[in-house]
Design an enzyme around this catalytic site. Structure first.
Site, short mmCIF file in Angstrom:
data_model
loop_
_atom_site.label_atom_id
_atom_site.label_comp_id
_atom_site.label_asym_id
_atom_site.label_seq_id
_atom_site.Cartn_x
_atom_site.Cartn_y
_atom_site.Cartn_z
N ASP A 75 0.81 -1.22 0.00
CA ASP A 75 0.00 0.00 0.00
C ASP A 75 0.84 1.28 0.00
O ASP A 75 0.65 2.16 -0.84
CB ASP A 75 -0.94 -0.02 1.21
CG ASP A 75 -1.96 1.10 1.16
OD1 ASP A 75 -1.61 2.25 1.48
OD2 ASP A 75 -3.12 0.83 0.80
N VAL A 114 -4.76 2.49 -0.73
CA VAL A 114 -4.71 1.80 -2.02
C VAL A 114 -5.36 0.43 -1.93
O VAL A 114 -6.06 0.00 -2.85
CB VAL A 114 -3.26 1.69 -2.52
CG1 VAL A 114 -3.21 1.05 -3.90
CG2 VAL A 114 -2.59 3.06 -2.57
N ASP A 115 -5.15 -0.27 -0.82
CA ASP A 115 -5.80 -1.56 -0.63
C ASP A 115 -7.32 -1.41 -0.69
O ASP A 115 -8.02 -2.21 -1.32
CB ASP A 115 -5.40 -2.17 0.72
CG ASP A 115 -4.05 -2.84 0.68
OD1 ASP A 115 -3.70 -3.42 -0.36
OD2 ASP A 115 -3.34 -2.80 1.69
N ALA A 116 -7.84 -0.40 0.01
CA ALA A 116 -9.29 -0.21 0.05
C ALA A 116 -9.84 0.16 -1.32
O ALA A 116 -10.88 -0.38 -1.75
CB ALA A 116 -9.65 0.87 1.07
N ALA A 137 -9.88 -2.87 -3.48
CA ALA A 137 -10.99 -3.76 -3.10
C ALA A 137 -12.30 -3.29 -3.71
O ALA A 137 -13.08 -4.10 -4.25
CB ALA A 137 -11.10 -3.84 -1.58
#
Length: 397
Positions: A140, A168-170, A173
């Site tokens: 991230d 960035v992960d969120a 997703a």
């Protein structure tokens, strides 16, 4: 009834982006089966904030509700055979292996498509399945840094400011979740399934659609100022300011109005068309010098009385206790068999006919292995043989 009732998702992802996307599908009713190693998925052993929980840590708990767990050894022939049997009845297969790993495990797109032509295959990566950065770690913070977003906030000459969450992960997703829904809709209309590729770099760049276009189309450079202006392309004052007792956010008030409220007559003489852009550091400094003289609540009352855009700066404790959060039902509460009463952010989209539900909390490693094997039609002798060989595992309540 939930929107995705009757759909089966095989979640072979780890960490945050993949599990979070799969959880959102589970929130809408999909039967999400989490395929994890006998020792448990990586996130079970690496909680954020070292929040360990009882038998399930908080990171895993927050990203894996509405799933069942099947613990298998994919490197064993028997374990892989179980997964391939599941593929035959699945609608979605989601993985975020490093490039090349899926092929080595025998769960690549071509292999699974041959078994189930109706399978939607979702591959998530850091930078893409190919190209010069394909083998780089998709972490991230590294993606935040590379995306340009980090350089949009903070003072000129000081280190860029990363987000205070796994941004960035969120975003990745959410992008994967959208991709699955679109692919399912296409399959329903045409009968044709497909591969869906999502990468973190493209997701975080696309999120900055407006800002990057200002640079690429408008030709306006991304410029950091000497004061911590909150956005490179917004007029001053725009940012977070220290008050007498805490902090507050202030969003581009008319300078004449601002001058009266904070008793800064010099602001009234700055041009509203050009000065709010080329004198942003000066405007920020003048505003900050006045705002530290009163409390946040005093300033909020004064600004809100004349419809100036402003607000408090919350911490997580404030968010959890906020009356609008309570009114919206933003947080969901449920009882977990090992972790007790859980209060955590819920699914943010409201459907009046098919609301999302929490049907189960995050599972123990392989908690549903036996149940899933029976659904596949395996008899007791075969099931015990799989457990005995170590190809399948379970952790019981």
């Amino acid at each position: 009834m939930n929107i995705l009732d009757g759909y089966r998702v095989l979640d072979c992802s780890i960490a945050m982006a993949g599990p979070f996307a799969a959880q959102r599908l589970g929130d809408l009713g999909a039967d999400v089966i989490k395929i994890e190693p006998i020792s448990g998925e990586w996130q079970r052993h690496k909680p954020a904030g070292n929040a360990k929980g009882h038998r399930i840590n908080v990171s895993f708990l927050s990203l894996n509700r509405n799933k069942r767990s099947l613990a298998i050894d994919l490197k064993s022939a028997q374990g892989k055979a179980v997964l391939l049997d599941l593929v035959r009845s699945a609608d979605v297969f989601l993985q975020n292996y490093r490039p090349g790993v899926a092929a080595r495990l025998g769960v690549d797109y071509d292999t699974l498509k041959a078994i189930n032509p109706k399978l939607i295959y979702v591959s998530m990566s850091g930078y893409g399945e190919s190209g010069p950065y394909a083998t780089r770690p998709g972490q991230d913070l590294l993606l935040q840094a590379m995306s340009g977003a980090m350089l949009s906030v903070g003072r000129n000459g000081e280190p860029p400011s990363p987000a205070g969450q796994y941004l960035v992960d969120a975003v990745t997703a959410y992008t994967a979740f959208e991709g699955v829904l679109a692919a399912l809709l296409h399959r329903e209309r045409t009968g044709v399934a497909q591969r869906v590729d999502i990468n973190m770099l493209d997701a975080i760049v696309a999120m900055q659609m407006q800002e990057i276009s200002v640079h690429t189309v408008g030709g306006i450079p991304q410029t950091r100022l000497n004061e911590p202006h909150a956005h490179p392309y917004i007029r001053a004052p725009y940012g977070v300011f220290k008050t007498k007792d805490s902090f507050m956010a202030l969003s581009s008030p008319p300078l004449g109005v601002l001058a009266q409220i904070i008793d800064a007559p010099e602001l009234a003489h700055i041009d509203e068309e050009t000065g709010v852009w080329n004198r942003r550091d000066e405007i920020f400094a003048i505003t900050q010098a006045r705002l530290h003289l009163k409390t946040t609540q005093e300033w909020l009352a004064a600004f809100q009385a004349v419809d100036v855009w402003c607000g408090p700066v919350y911490g997580y404790a404030d968010v959890a206790a906020d009356p609008q959060i309570e009114h919206n039902g933003t947080m969901v509460e449920y009882d977990h068999p090992t972790e007790g009463r859980v209060r955590t952010p819920g699914f943010p989209i409201k459907f009046d006919q098919t609301p999302s539900t929490v049907r189960r909390g995050a599972p123990l490693t392989g908690e549903h292995s036996r149940e899933i094997l029976k659904e596949l039609g395996y008899d007791d002798q075969k099931i015990e043989g799989l457990f005995g060989s170590g190809s399948v595992g379970e952790e019981r309540l």
